[in-house]
Design an enzyme around this catalytic site. Structure first.
Site, mmCIF file in Angstrom:
data_model
loop_
_atom_site.group_PDB
_atom_site.id
_atom_site.type_symbol
_atom_site.label_atom_id
_atom_site.label_comp_id
_atom_site.label_asym_id
_atom_site.label_seq_id
_atom_site.Cartn_x
_atom_site.Cartn_y
_atom_site.Cartn_z
ATOM 1 N N ALA B 10 0.834 -1.205 0.000
ATOM 2 C CA ALA B 10 0.000 0.000 0.000
ATOM 3 C C ALA B 10 0.871 1.259 0.000
ATOM 4 O O ALA B 10 2.075 1.192 0.198
ATOM 5 C CB ALA B 10 -0.904 -0.008 1.222
ATOM 6 N N CYS B 11 0.205 2.374 -0.226
ATOM 7 C CA CYS B 11 0.820 3.692 -0.191
ATOM 8 C C CYS B 11 1.594 3.857 1.110
ATOM 9 O O CYS B 11 1.047 3.534 2.159
ATOM 10 C CB CYS B 11 -0.274 4.759 -0.291
ATOM 11 S SG CYS B 11 0.301 6.439 -0.185
ATOM 12 N N PRO B 12 2.810 4.359 1.153
ATOM 13 C CA PRO B 12 3.577 4.945 0.048
ATOM 14 C C PRO B 12 4.592 3.992 -0.577
ATOM 15 O O PRO B 12 5.457 4.434 -1.319
ATOM 16 C CB PRO B 12 4.333 6.066 0.763
ATOM 17 C CG PRO B 12 4.685 5.449 2.085
ATOM 18 C CD PRO B 12 3.544 4.523 2.431
ATOM 19 N N ASP B 37 -1.985 -1.148 -5.730
ATOM 20 C CA ASP B 37 -2.525 -0.127 -4.826
ATOM 21 C C ASP B 37 -3.493 0.746 -5.637
ATOM 22 O O ASP B 37 -3.169 1.179 -6.737
ATOM 23 C CB ASP B 37 -1.353 0.714 -4.283
ATOM 24 C CG ASP B 37 -1.823 1.823 -3.360
ATOM 25 O OD1 ASP B 37 -2.904 1.681 -2.756
ATOM 26 O OD2 ASP B 37 -1.110 2.836 -3.257
#
Lengths: 196, 72
Positions: B10-12, B37
């Site tokens: 997932a982010c980042p 993502d």
């Protein structure tokens, strides 16, 4: 008629004086231009000592550093507790000891700002969810931040107030201790500044 | 050619891994990154815009993204 009659006579000394004055003004103007130059820098004040806010801080920090921005984190108040290491004993006064016991000893012991459930289930559930959904842990992101050159500054006033010693703070590349003036000087030319 | 697999992250993390990979790349060379993502399509465009690198292509196969980026 003499065409040059109305032209004022200028001596070399006059020219030199005017030139010096112009040079002085130019120096002043240049310094103003340098002061107002914006830097592609993110400055975060990490005030909160809760896991969820720390996640936000380090997602922003690692994301910005990966996008080529300079990143400057200023840990203050409850935020400083997130940078403590476990199992360090230091000579302290009574209230300092109380703070030492009651505040989290490092990022692994952080509570959630909401749905903490007394510290029992909340943070554990959140860490479980993060792992399941592919969100990097705070500890991974702190290590990445170090690699990416994110700077961490810790507020000395908060450290003194809460009774934390430098020996209690985790190893982080280039970590420094400072006051508000250093933060303001670093943040002023930056493009993005936030309080978490 | 460098290829990065950021699927399941997932982010980042996709852009963090991308930034790390780009460091090893010579100017003008390309890199491929796979991600799932949901923020990836917007993030990759924004990242390329901010870092002045070129987004050569972005493929979306039912939420499985593959992007090719050329280093400026």
């Amino acid at each position: 008629m003499n065409a040059l009659a109305n032209v004022p006579v200028v001596s070399n000394a006059d020219v030199a004086e005017r030139f010096a004055e112009l040079e002085r003004q130019l120096t002043v103007l240049k310094s103003h231009v340098d002061d107002s130059k914006q830097v592609d820098r993110l400055s975060l004040i990490v005030f909160s000592g809760s896991l969820d806010r720390l996640i936000a801080a380090f997602v922003l920090a690692t994301g910005a550093a990966s996008s080529g921005m300079e990143v400057n984190l200023f840990f203050t108040f409850w935020g400083t507790a997130a940078l403590r290491r476990n199992n360090v004993s230091e000579k302290k006064g009574f209230i300092e000891k109380m703070f030492g016991w009651m505040l989290p000893k490092g990022s692994r012991k952080l509570p959630l700002s909401q749905m903490n459930f007394g510290g029992g289930g909340g943070p554990i559930m959140m860490r479980h969810l993060m792992q399941k959904k592919g969100v990097a842990s705070v500890e991974e992101m702190i290590a990445l931040s170090g690699e990416l050159g994110v700077k961490i500054n810790v507020c000395t006033m908060s450290m003194d107030l809460l009774g934390f010693k430098e020996s209690e703070i985790v190893d982080y590349p280039g970590l420094s201790y400072c006051g508000v003036a250093k933060f303001l000087n670093d943040a002023s030319p930056g493009k993005v500044t936030m309080f978490l | 050619m460098i290829s990065i697999d950021a699927r399941g992250k997932a982010c980042p993390m996709p852009i963090v891994l991308l930034a790390k990979g780009m460091r090893k790349l010579a100017s003008g060379a390309t890199l491929t990154i796979q991600a799932d993502d949901r923020a990836f399509p917007q993030d990759i465009e924004a990242w390329c815009h901010k870092t002045k690198n070129q987004l050569v292509s972005l493929a979306d196969s039912d939420g499985q993204y593959a992007a090719v980026i050329r280093k400026a």
